[in-house]
Every structure is written in C-alpha cells, then in structure tokens.
Design a protein around this motif. Structure first.
Motif, PDB file in Angstrom:
ATOM      1  N   MET A 156      13.920  25.434 -18.360  1.00  0.00           N
ATOM      2  CA  MET A 156      14.109  26.145 -19.612  1.00  0.00           C
ATOM      3  C   MET A 156      13.048  25.677 -20.607  1.00  0.00           C
ATOM      4  SD  MET A 156      17.451  26.137 -22.168  1.00  0.00           S
ATOM      5  CE  MET A 156      18.560  26.768 -20.949  1.00  0.00           C
ATOM      6  N   GLY A 157      12.343  26.622 -21.210  1.00  0.00           N
ATOM      7  CA  GLY A 157      11.318  26.294 -22.199  1.00  0.00           C
ATOM      8  C   GLY A 157      11.922  25.737 -23.473  1.00  0.00           C
ATOM      9  N   ILE A 158      11.070  25.140 -24.293  1.00  0.00           N
ATOM     10  CA  ILE A 158      11.544  24.505 -25.525  1.00  0.00           C
ATOM     11  C   ILE A 158      12.178  25.524 -26.462  1.00  0.00           C
ATOM     12  CG2 ILE A 158      10.813  23.263 -27.590  1.00  0.00           C
ATOM     13  CD1 ILE A 158       8.736  21.858 -25.812  1.00  0.00           C
ATOM     14  N   SER A 159      11.538  26.685 -26.630  1.00  0.00           N
ATOM     15  CA  SER A 159      12.109  27.676 -27.551  1.00  0.00           C
ATOM     16  C   SER A 159      13.432  28.214 -27.009  1.00  0.00           C
ATOM     17  CB  SER A 159      11.127  28.815 -27.827  1.00  0.00           C
ATOM     18  OG  SER A 159      10.776  29.470 -26.634  1.00  0.00           O
ATOM     19  N   GLN A 160      13.532  28.427 -25.704  1.00  0.00           N
ATOM     20  CA  GLN A 160      14.792  28.891 -25.112  1.00  0.00           C
ATOM     21  C   GLN A 160      15.873  27.835 -25.295  1.00  0.00           C
ATOM     22  OE1 GLN A 160      13.113  29.383 -21.259  1.00  0.00           O
ATOM     23  NE2 GLN A 160      13.054  31.612 -21.397  1.00  0.00           N
ATOM     24  N   ARG A 161      15.517  26.556 -25.101  1.00  0.00           N
ATOM     25  CA  ARG A 161      16.462  25.457 -25.301  1.00  0.00           C
ATOM     26  C   ARG A 161      16.938  25.433 -26.749  1.00  0.00           C
ATOM     27  NH1 ARG A 161      15.577  20.709 -27.376  1.00  0.00           N
ATOM     28  NH2 ARG A 161      17.031  19.034 -27.054  1.00  0.00           N
ATOM     29  N   ALA A 162      16.008  25.599 -27.683  1.00  0.00           N
ATOM     30  CA  ALA A 162      16.339  25.580 -29.108  1.00  0.00           C
ATOM     31  C   ALA A 162      17.284  26.725 -29.456  1.00  0.00           C
ATOM     32  CB  ALA A 162      15.071  25.663 -29.951  1.00  0.00           C
ATOM     33  N   TYR A 163      16.976  27.921 -28.989  1.00  0.00           N
ATOM     34  CA  TYR A 163      17.829  29.078 -29.281  1.00  0.00           C
ATOM     35  C   TYR A 163      19.215  28.901 -28.665  1.00  0.00           C
ATOM     36  CZ  TYR A 163      13.513  31.305 -30.852  1.00  0.00           C
ATOM     37  OH  TYR A 163      12.344  31.597 -31.509  1.00  0.00           O
ATOM     38  N   TYR A 205      13.389  23.216 -45.456  1.00  0.00           N
ATOM     39  CA  TYR A 205      14.075  21.928 -45.393  1.00  0.00           C
ATOM     40  C   TYR A 205      15.427  22.039 -44.671  1.00  0.00           C
ATOM     41  CZ  TYR A 205      10.953  19.039 -48.232  1.00  0.00           C
ATOM     42  OH  TYR A 205       9.891  18.295 -48.683  1.00  0.00           O
ATOM     43  N   ARG A 206      16.191  23.070 -44.991  1.00  0.00           N
ATOM     44  CA  ARG A 206      17.501  23.248 -44.350  1.00  0.00           C
ATOM     45  C   ARG A 206      17.345  23.480 -42.843  1.00  0.00           C
ATOM     46  NH1 ARG A 206      18.568  26.154 -49.081  1.00  0.00           N
ATOM     47  NH2 ARG A 206      18.163  28.116 -48.023  1.00  0.00           N
ATOM     48  N   ALA A 207      16.374  24.293 -42.467  1.00  0.00           N
ATOM     49  CA  ALA A 207      16.147  24.571 -41.046  1.00  0.00           C
ATOM     50  C   ALA A 207      15.709  23.292 -40.314  1.00  0.00           C
ATOM     51  CB  ALA A 207      15.095  25.662 -40.873  1.00  0.00           C
ATOM     52  N   LEU A 208      14.824  22.528 -40.923  1.00  0.00           N
ATOM     53  CA  LEU A 208      14.360  21.290 -40.294  1.00  0.00           C
ATOM     54  C   LEU A 208      15.508  20.297 -40.134  1.00  0.00           C
ATOM     55  CD1 LEU A 208      10.924  20.823 -42.099  1.00  0.00           C
ATOM     56  CD2 LEU A 208      11.321  21.626 -39.754  1.00  0.00           C
ATOM     57  N   GLU A 209      16.355  20.215 -41.142  1.00  0.00           N
ATOM     58  CA  GLU A 209      17.516  19.325 -41.070  1.00  0.00           C
ATOM     59  C   GLU A 209      18.450  19.754 -39.931  1.00  0.00           C
ATOM     60  OE1 GLU A 209      21.206  18.603 -43.985  1.00  0.00           O
ATOM     61  OE2 GLU A 209      19.259  18.109 -44.893  1.00  0.00           O
ATOM     62  N   LEU A 210      18.677  21.048 -39.811  1.00  0.00           N
ATOM     63  CA  LEU A 210      19.512  21.570 -38.730  1.00  0.00           C
ATOM     64  C   LEU A 210      18.870  21.297 -37.374  1.00  0.00           C
ATOM     65  CD1 LEU A 210      21.917  23.198 -37.652  1.00  0.00           C
ATOM     66  CD2 LEU A 210      20.552  25.275 -38.074  1.00  0.00           C
ATOM     67  N   PHE A 211      17.574  21.575 -37.251  1.00  0.00           N
ATOM     68  CA  PHE A 211      16.868  21.339 -35.985  1.00  0.00           C
ATOM     69  C   PHE A 211      16.907  19.865 -35.595  1.00  0.00           C
ATOM     70  CE2 PHE A 211      13.854  25.197 -36.792  1.00  0.00           C
ATOM     71  CZ  PHE A 211      14.896  26.067 -36.521  1.00  0.00           C
ATOM     72  N   GLU A 212      16.838  18.999 -36.582  1.00  0.00           N
ATOM     73  CA  GLU A 212      16.921  17.564 -36.298  1.00  0.00           C
ATOM     74  C   GLU A 212      18.333  17.201 -35.831  1.00  0.00           C
ATOM     75  OE1 GLU A 212      16.151  13.224 -38.372  1.00  0.00           O
ATOM     76  OE2 GLU A 212      16.290  14.992 -39.642  1.00  0.00           O
ATOM     77  N   GLU A 213      19.332  17.723 -36.512  1.00  0.00           N
ATOM     78  CA  GLU A 213      20.732  17.467 -36.149  1.00  0.00           C
ATOM     79  C   GLU A 213      21.032  17.908 -34.727  1.00  0.00           C
ATOM     80  OE1 GLU A 213      24.862  19.558 -37.437  1.00  0.00           O
ATOM     81  OE2 GLU A 213      23.582  18.880 -39.086  1.00  0.00           O
ATOM     82  N   LEU A 214      20.459  19.038 -34.313  1.00  0.00           N
ATOM     83  CA  LEU A 214      20.698  19.589 -32.977  1.00  0.00           C
ATOM     84  C   LEU A 214      19.750  19.001 -31.927  1.00  0.00           C
ATOM     85  CD1 LEU A 214      21.260  23.362 -33.864  1.00  0.00           C
ATOM     86  CD2 LEU A 214      22.985  21.607 -33.362  1.00  0.00           C
ATOM     87  N   LYS A 215      18.917  18.058 -32.336  1.00  0.00           N
ATOM     88  CA  LYS A 215      17.935  17.405 -31.449  1.00  0.00           C
ATOM     89  C   LYS A 215      16.938  18.407 -30.869  1.00  0.00           C
ATOM     90  CE  LYS A 215      20.544  13.297 -30.524  1.00  0.00           C
ATOM     91  NZ  LYS A 215      21.052  12.341 -29.584  1.00  0.00           N
TER      92      LYS A 215
END
Length: 148
Positions: A1-8, A59-69
């Motif tokens: 699974m690619g990084i973007s697919q993993r993120a989504y 900032y909110r998106a980055l915080e969420l992305f960090e929280e979700l690893k």
C-alpha cells in the motif's frame, strides 16, 4: 500500500473525511518529501493551488496527520517545526545547514551498533533516537567561496 493510500485509509478508519484541503496538503508533502517543510512553507505551496486554504487549516491538518502517524514532527532547534512522512522502520539522521536552514537526510542508521551496546550494558530498552549534525551545506560553502 502506497503512502497516500495508507494516509487516506487511516483518515477514513479514524472517522475523518478526506477533504480537498487535507488532500492538497498531503499531496504537497508527498511531492516535496525530501524538503522537511514547515507549516508556513506547506501553506505557501497550498495557497498557490487553493487560495482558500488558510494557515490555521494547514496547522490543524498537520496536527491530525501527526496524531494518526501519517507525519512525523521534527524540531531542529530553529524555532519552527518541520514535517516528514512517517515510516515505521525508517531510522535516519539529519544534517542541518545553519546558513540556509536546509535539512538533509542521512539514510543509514549510524547508531544501531551503539544502541545495541547501550541496551545490553545498561539493561535499557531503547525505543528510538535522533541524531542531528549542524554545519554548512555544500551549496552554501560554494556560494560563500564565490562571494566571500
């Protein structure tokens, strides 16, 4: 699974929508993965794609992305956080140019042997480490030798 697919997949499984803003921010990070960009740098690029994306949204998106690893927040002591994609078993170190603020990855894990020795000698279970080298990058050295 690619990084973007993993993120989504992480976003959806955690109950978050894949908004246009989040998608734009993630795509910018993916396209510039070697740059270790700050929120302000990401915002600047996002604003060119969609002028309605505000700095607070970034900032909110980055915080969420960090929280979700999805992302890993880095602090290089220059007063601003930078971000890189989260990769489970990817240990690496950073070279930080004190002239241009460039950040460069050292792809090999230089501390693996030392980590093993410390764990054995001190009976200490190490969960991670960071190594940062500060100095002047090759380009800044060339620029200085041409101008100084």
């Amino acid at each position: 699974m690619g990084i973007s697919q993993r993120a989504y997949s992480l976003l959806e499984s955690s109950g978050y929508k894949i908004t246009n803003q989040r998608q734009t921010i993630l795509e910018i990070i993916l396209k510039n993965r070697q740059q270790h960009m700050s929120a302000e740098e990401i915002h600047e690029k996002a604003n060119k794609i969609n002028p309605d994306i505000g700095l607070a949204t970034v900032y909110r998106a980055l915080e969420l992305f960090e929280e979700l690893k999805i992302l890993h927040k880095l602090n290089f002591g220059d007063g601003r956080s930078r971000y890189e994609l989260w990769e489970e078993e990817h240990h690496h170190h950073h070279l930080i140019c004190t002239s241009c603020d460039g950040v460069y990855e050292v792809a090999e894990d230089l501390l693996e042997v030392l980590e093993d020795r410390i764990e054995h000698k001190y009976k200490f279970n190490i969960s991670g480490h960071q190594l940062k080298f500060y100095g002047i990058c090759h380009q800044c050295q060339e620029d200085c030798s041409n101008e100084c």
